[in-house]
Design a protein around this motif. Structure first.
Motif, PDB file in Angstrom:
ATOM      1  N   UNK A   6       1.325  -1.251  11.621  1.00  0.00           N
ATOM      2  CA  UNK A   6       1.120  -1.684  12.090  1.00  0.00           C
ATOM      3  C   UNK A   6       1.092  -2.879  11.225  1.00  0.00           C
ATOM      4  N   UNK A   7       2.090  -3.444  10.312  1.00  0.00           N
ATOM      5  CA  UNK A   7       2.058  -4.774   9.496  1.00  0.00           C
ATOM      6  C   UNK A   7       2.245  -6.068  10.632  1.00  0.00           C
ATOM      7  N   UNK A   8       1.192  -7.179   9.884  1.00  0.00           N
ATOM      8  CA  UNK A   8       0.937  -8.661  10.566  1.00  0.00           C
ATOM      9  C   UNK A   8       1.912  -9.186  10.447  1.00  0.00           C
ATOM     10  N   UNK A   9       3.404  -8.984   9.791  1.00  0.00           N
ATOM     11  CA  UNK A   9       5.068  -9.506   9.948  1.00  0.00           C
ATOM     12  C   UNK A   9       5.581  -8.414  11.422  1.00  0.00           C
ATOM     13  N   UNK A  10       6.719  -9.682  12.055  1.00  0.00           N
ATOM     14  CA  UNK A  10       7.475  -8.463  12.311  1.00  0.00           C
ATOM     15  C   UNK A  10       9.102  -7.698  11.680  1.00  0.00           C
ATOM     16  N   UNK A  11       9.209  -8.574  10.493  1.00  0.00           N
ATOM     17  CA  UNK A  11       9.734  -7.509   9.578  1.00  0.00           C
ATOM     18  C   UNK A  11       9.153  -6.358   8.986  1.00  0.00           C
ATOM     19  N   UNK A  12       7.969  -6.231   9.246  1.00  0.00           N
ATOM     20  CA  UNK A  12       7.068  -5.101   9.221  1.00  0.00           C
ATOM     21  C   UNK A  12       7.239  -3.944   9.901  1.00  0.00           C
ATOM     22  N   UNK A  13       7.297  -4.903  11.263  1.00  0.00           N
ATOM     23  CA  UNK A  13       7.003  -3.913  12.509  1.00  0.00           C
ATOM     24  C   UNK A  13       8.478  -3.453  13.206  1.00  0.00           C
TER      25      UNK A  13
ATOM     26  N   UNK B 200      21.841   4.354  -3.015  1.00  0.00           N
ATOM     27  CA  UNK B 200      21.146   2.776  -3.059  1.00  0.00           C
ATOM     28  C   UNK B 200      19.526   3.303  -2.165  1.00  0.00           C
ATOM     29  N   UNK B 201      20.071   3.986  -1.207  1.00  0.00           N
ATOM     30  CA  UNK B 201      18.066   3.685  -0.731  1.00  0.00           C
ATOM     31  C   UNK B 201      17.268   5.127  -1.774  1.00  0.00           C
ATOM     32  N   UNK B 202      17.474   5.783  -3.116  1.00  0.00           N
ATOM     33  CA  UNK B 202      17.224   6.226  -3.617  1.00  0.00           C
ATOM     34  C   UNK B 202      16.942   4.835  -4.770  1.00  0.00           C
ATOM     35  N   UNK B 203      17.228   4.355  -5.041  1.00  0.00           N
ATOM     36  CA  UNK B 203      16.967   2.892  -5.577  1.00  0.00           C
ATOM     37  C   UNK B 203      16.074   2.074  -5.252  1.00  0.00           C
ATOM     38  N   UNK B 204      16.313   1.809  -4.189  1.00  0.00           N
ATOM     39  CA  UNK B 204      14.834   1.436  -3.110  1.00  0.00           C
ATOM     40  C   UNK B 204      13.828   1.703  -3.113  1.00  0.00           C
ATOM     41  N   UNK B 205      13.810   3.201  -2.839  1.00  0.00           N
ATOM     42  CA  UNK B 205      12.414   3.694  -3.042  1.00  0.00           C
ATOM     43  C   UNK B 205      11.358   3.727  -4.119  1.00  0.00           C
ATOM     44  N   UNK B 206      12.186   4.274  -5.149  1.00  0.00           N
ATOM     45  CA  UNK B 206      12.212   4.072  -6.713  1.00  0.00           C
ATOM     46  C   UNK B 206      11.374   2.391  -7.385  1.00  0.00           C
TER      47      UNK B 206
ATOM     48  N   UNK C 153       3.931  -5.285   0.908  1.00  0.00           N
ATOM     49  CA  UNK C 153       4.672  -5.646   2.196  1.00  0.00           C
ATOM     50  C   UNK C 153       6.524  -6.135   1.599  1.00  0.00           C
ATOM     51  N   UNK C 154       6.768  -5.241   1.221  1.00  0.00           N
ATOM     52  CA  UNK C 154       8.461  -5.249   0.801  1.00  0.00           C
ATOM     53  C   UNK C 154       9.300  -4.793   2.235  1.00  0.00           C
ATOM     54  N   UNK C 155       8.824  -4.803   2.668  1.00  0.00           N
ATOM     55  CA  UNK C 155       9.607  -4.296   3.904  1.00  0.00           C
ATOM     56  C   UNK C 155      11.162  -3.988   4.270  1.00  0.00           C
ATOM     57  N   UNK C 156      11.691  -5.524   3.438  1.00  0.00           N
ATOM     58  CA  UNK C 156      13.102  -5.019   3.408  1.00  0.00           C
ATOM     59  C   UNK C 156      13.933  -3.779   2.808  1.00  0.00           C
ATOM     60  N   UNK C 157      12.969  -3.015   1.642  1.00  0.00           N
ATOM     61  CA  UNK C 157      12.798  -2.152   0.544  1.00  0.00           C
ATOM     62  C   UNK C 157      13.596  -0.624   2.042  1.00  0.00           C
TER      63      UNK C 157
END
Length: 198
Positions: free
Chosen positions: A105-112, A57-63, A72-76
């Motif tokens: 340094x992301x603007x969004x809380x999810x990024x941080x 799963x982790x490898x596919x998220x990176x891919x 900004x697809x921080x969920x991945x």
């Protein structure tokens, strides 16, 4: 709940997905299916099998990120780090990916949040504590408190925070891949265990 049946359905979705064009969207769907398969096996007591699927799963998220994914697809990167932590695998490469993408340094809380998690994975706890304090209103209080407690090695504060995370999970009705598994608590507990907090 029949976790083996859940696993078989997720594995079948993954196998079917591999026969399609592997564009960004399809790669995310494969990552999600592998995530579901891994967590289902974990809940069924098959830790080695779960770890294999979670690493996949982790490898596919990176891919998917590398295939023209939004910056900004921080969920991945978050999902990749969580999958690897739950699997008991090395999450440092995923953590570096998040930081190299400027999550801290992301603007969004999810990024941080992605940045904070990455710093914790890398053992940069002072930086993680400072960044966790910026998550602010709208971010789940229990998770933010758990991140700060991890970074400051405060076992009592962590115990209280993870109990809040668990209570919040029990009140939820919607789950990724329709799997009622407390994944946030699982990955935070992996970080806590590595710090001797639990």
């Amino acid at each position: 709940m029949d976790w083996r049946e859940r696993y078989e359905r997720a594995a079948a979705r993954y196998a079917a997905g591999e026969t399609r064009e592997l564009d960004e969207r399809q790669l995310v769907q494969l990552a999600n299916a592998a995530w579901a398969a891994g967590l289902s096996l974990l809940m069924d007591g098959d830790r080695p099998g779960a770890a294999e699927w979670l690493r996949r799963s982790a490898a596919r998220y990176r891919e998917s990120w590398d295939t023209d994914g939004a910056p900004d697809s921080w969920g991945r990167p978050i999902a990749a780090m969580k999958a690897l932590l739950i699997a008991g695998a090395d999450a440092e490469a995923a953590a570096r990916w998040a930081l190299e993408a400027d999550a801290a340094e992301a603007d969004s809380p999810i990024g941080r949040y992605a940045g904070t998690l990455a710093l914790l994975v890398l053992g940069r706890d002072d930086e993680a504590a400072a960044l966790a304090m910026t998550l602010g209103d709208g971010f789940p209080d229990g998770v933010a408190a758990a991140l700060v407690a991890l970074a400051t090695h405060d076992a009592d504060a962590y115990g209280a925070a993870i109990a809040t995370v668990q209570r919040d999970f029990e009140m939820r009705e919607d789950f990724l891949e329709d799997l009622p598994v407390p994944d946030t608590a699982l990955d935070l507990n992996a970080l806590a265990a590595s710090r001797g907090l639990i």
